[in-house]
Design an enzyme around this catalytic site. Sequence first.
Site, mmCIF file in Angstrom:
data_model
loop_
_atom_site.group_PDB
_atom_site.id
_atom_site.type_symbol
_atom_site.label_atom_id
_atom_site.label_comp_id
_atom_site.label_asym_id
_atom_site.label_seq_id
_atom_site.Cartn_x
_atom_site.Cartn_y
_atom_site.Cartn_z
ATOM 1 N N ASP A 13 41.905 35.650 45.967
ATOM 2 C CA ASP A 13 40.531 35.136 45.807
ATOM 3 C C ASP A 13 39.953 34.592 47.114
ATOM 4 O O ASP A 13 39.124 33.690 47.104
ATOM 5 C CB ASP A 13 40.460 34.033 44.732
ATOM 6 C CG ASP A 13 41.113 34.472 43.431
ATOM 7 O OD1 ASP A 13 40.856 35.619 43.027
ATOM 8 O OD2 ASP A 13 41.880 33.699 42.851
ATOM 9 N N LYS A 16 38.188 38.859 49.695
ATOM 10 C CA LYS A 16 38.566 40.122 50.349
ATOM 11 C C LYS A 16 37.549 41.212 50.103
ATOM 12 O O LYS A 16 37.258 42.014 50.983
ATOM 13 C CB LYS A 16 39.935 40.594 49.825
ATOM 14 C CG LYS A 16 41.074 39.715 50.261
ATOM 15 C CD LYS A 16 42.390 40.216 49.714
ATOM 16 C CE LYS A 16 42.492 40.083 48.213
ATOM 17 N NZ LYS A 16 42.467 38.701 47.697
ATOM 18 N N GLY A 40 40.315 41.081 41.104
ATOM 19 C CA GLY A 40 38.889 41.159 40.815
ATOM 20 C C GLY A 40 38.114 40.901 42.075
ATOM 21 O O GLY A 40 38.195 39.833 42.654
ATOM 22 N N HIS A 41 37.431 41.900 42.543
ATOM 23 C CA HIS A 41 36.598 41.728 43.723
ATOM 24 C C HIS A 41 35.155 41.581 43.290
ATOM 25 O O HIS A 41 34.711 42.266 42.371
ATOM 26 C CB HIS A 41 36.641 42.979 44.588
ATOM 27 C CG HIS A 41 37.881 43.109 45.390
ATOM 28 N ND1 HIS A 41 38.551 42.044 45.919
ATOM 29 C CD2 HIS A 41 38.557 44.204 45.774
ATOM 30 C CE1 HIS A 41 39.590 42.493 46.600
ATOM 31 N NE2 HIS A 41 39.622 43.792 46.512
ATOM 32 N N GLN A 223 45.302 40.364 45.595
ATOM 33 C CA GLN A 223 45.998 39.062 45.567
ATOM 34 C C GLN A 223 46.193 38.534 47.002
ATOM 35 O O GLN A 223 45.328 38.756 47.828
ATOM 36 C CB GLN A 223 47.336 39.151 44.813
ATOM 37 C CG GLN A 223 47.175 39.345 43.316
ATOM 38 C CD GLN A 223 47.139 40.804 42.890
ATOM 39 O OE1 GLN A 223 47.789 41.629 43.470
ATOM 40 N NE2 GLN A 223 46.383 41.107 41.872
HETATM 41 P P1 GDP Z 1 38.737 38.549 46.358
HETATM 42 O O1 GDP Z 1 39.557 38.895 45.191
HETATM 43 O O2 GDP Z 1 39.566 38.082 47.510
HETATM 44 O O3 GDP Z 1 37.729 39.610 46.722
HETATM 45 O O4 GDP Z 1 37.920 37.249 45.968
HETATM 46 P P2 GDP Z 1 36.923 37.051 44.741
HETATM 47 O O5 GDP Z 1 35.922 38.131 44.700
HETATM 48 O O6 GDP Z 1 37.669 36.756 43.509
HETATM 49 O O7 GDP Z 1 36.262 35.692 45.163
HETATM 50 C C1 GDP Z 1 35.485 35.611 46.212
HETATM 51 C C2 GDP Z 1 34.161 35.067 45.749
HETATM 52 O O8 GDP Z 1 33.583 34.427 46.811
HETATM 53 C C3 GDP Z 1 33.174 36.138 45.319
HETATM 54 O O9 GDP Z 1 32.363 35.647 44.305
HETATM 55 C C4 GDP Z 1 32.371 36.387 46.594
HETATM 56 O O10 GDP Z 1 31.059 36.845 46.354
HETATM 57 C C5 GDP Z 1 32.356 35.023 47.165
HETATM 58 N N1 GDP Z 1 32.304 34.956 48.635
HETATM 59 C C6 GDP Z 1 32.898 35.764 49.542
HETATM 60 N N2 GDP Z 1 32.652 35.303 50.784
HETATM 61 C C7 GDP Z 1 31.912 34.187 50.655
HETATM 62 C C8 GDP Z 1 31.364 33.230 51.576
HETATM 63 O O11 GDP Z 1 31.538 33.337 52.799
HETATM 64 N N3 GDP Z 1 30.685 32.177 51.020
HETATM 65 C C9 GDP Z 1 30.496 32.016 49.678
HETATM 66 N N4 GDP Z 1 29.837 30.957 49.227
HETATM 67 N N5 GDP Z 1 31.000 32.894 48.795
HETATM 68 C C10 GDP Z 1 31.701 33.952 49.275
#
Ligand code: GDP
Length: 423
Positions: A13, A16, A40-41, A223
């Site tokens: 989370d 990525k 989940g992206h 992950q």
């Molecule tokens: P992933 O599994 O690593 O892709 O992470 P997730 O998608 O579960 O969580 C990342 C969340 O943070 C998503 O809702 C993105 O839109 C959001 N996000 C990513 N980069 C940033 C950022 O620089 N700032 C903020 N506020 N949100 C971000």
Amino acid sequence: MPATIVLGTQWGDEGKGKAVDYLADRMDFVVRYQGGNNAGHTIIAEGRELKLNLVPSGILLPHITNVIADGVVVDPRVLLRELDELGASGLDVSGLRLSLNAHLIMPYHLELEKVTQRYLGKNALGTTKRGIGPAYADRAARVGIRVQDLYDEKILREKLDVVLWEKNRVLTKVYNQLPVQAEQIVEDYLGYAERLRSHVADTGRLLHDALNAGKNVMLEGAQGVMLDLDHGTYPFVTSSTPVAGYALASAGFGPQHVERVIGITKAYVTRVGSGPFPTEALDADGDRMGDRGHEFGTTTGRKRRCGWFDANVLRYAARLNGLTELILTKLDVLSGFETLKICVGYRAGGDTYDDVPPNQTLFHEAEPVWEEVPGWGDELGDVRSFEDLPKEAQAYVRFLEELGGVRISVVGVGPAREQSLPL
Ligand code: GDP
């Protein structure tokens, strides 16, 4: 020509999806290398919000071939649903390629995970119950069903006979459940196979040829390092291997192609589920990070545990993966704290540690050594260059860089594609 590996350096989370989407412009291929539809992206670009569970994040860009590699476990029903949804939102998904060697999540994996986790009671791992762990277990036990098996009905039936002999006994005699029916599975899975036929490919060969033709390939992990089956906080880990080394094992080419290994790091830390988390903030600070950062799982809706930045975890990730650079996400979430705590070391069992201690007992009792740095009041969402960030925010970023010993190349100040500041 070059391959780039992108992976999470914490407990997942880290953002990525957005980072991969940001980097994807210069890529020709984006490859998912492990996990299943537990990842989940979320990507926000061109005014659309897309949630991806299985399809690689390059799907938004039409010039990219997206690949699901050998080391991913695939629930074909979920994949087809995701492709349908993406298609309905106007994206061309016809180029997606699915490895013939990928293992399939079968209905009995879902059933078994549900009942075994229930019987574990308070010792349950808090898994997503999508059959991912049981599918990886069958893969290791060599009773898994692979994508290629769907295209030979005789083989599929033979393999199912072998595996159901045992699974149905466990389901009925140990867990008092109804058996699963081979005939129904064959019918359903042959149907999925027909619909997936145009996507299925020898992806190892495809990527090898692409690299030799000078194409850019990005390998996208799901992950994060601390959830790695070997290197994470076992048993509170995922059932696959997010570290960089596995990206190659899964995609099926050698390390000489890899030019960059990019770690995605959140400006604070979150984790889902049980297990050690030394910098956890079990107070209003943690709640504030959770609220401002919308720290709820994309796939599960579960609330994430939140805590301060942990340089030991970053150094561990750098060591395990040979990180060449970092993308720091969610700096904007930290606006409004008067001071920010950063864990610069641990004390455990009478010793000090500069990365993750060698065993779980020590990690469980690890006490952070804190440094406190000044915060900043301004919201960062509209900032468009690193130099325009408040000087305390710039100093925070530079301090993390120094602590981790890895260059930070991009800082995220919001979820949208344009809220990424190159350094
Ligand atoms: P992933 O599994 O690593 O892709 O992470 P997730 O998608 O579960 O969580 C990342 C969340 O943070 C998503 O809702 C993105 O839109 C959001 N996000 C990513 N980069 C940033 C950022 O620089 N700032 C903020 N506020 N949100 C971000």
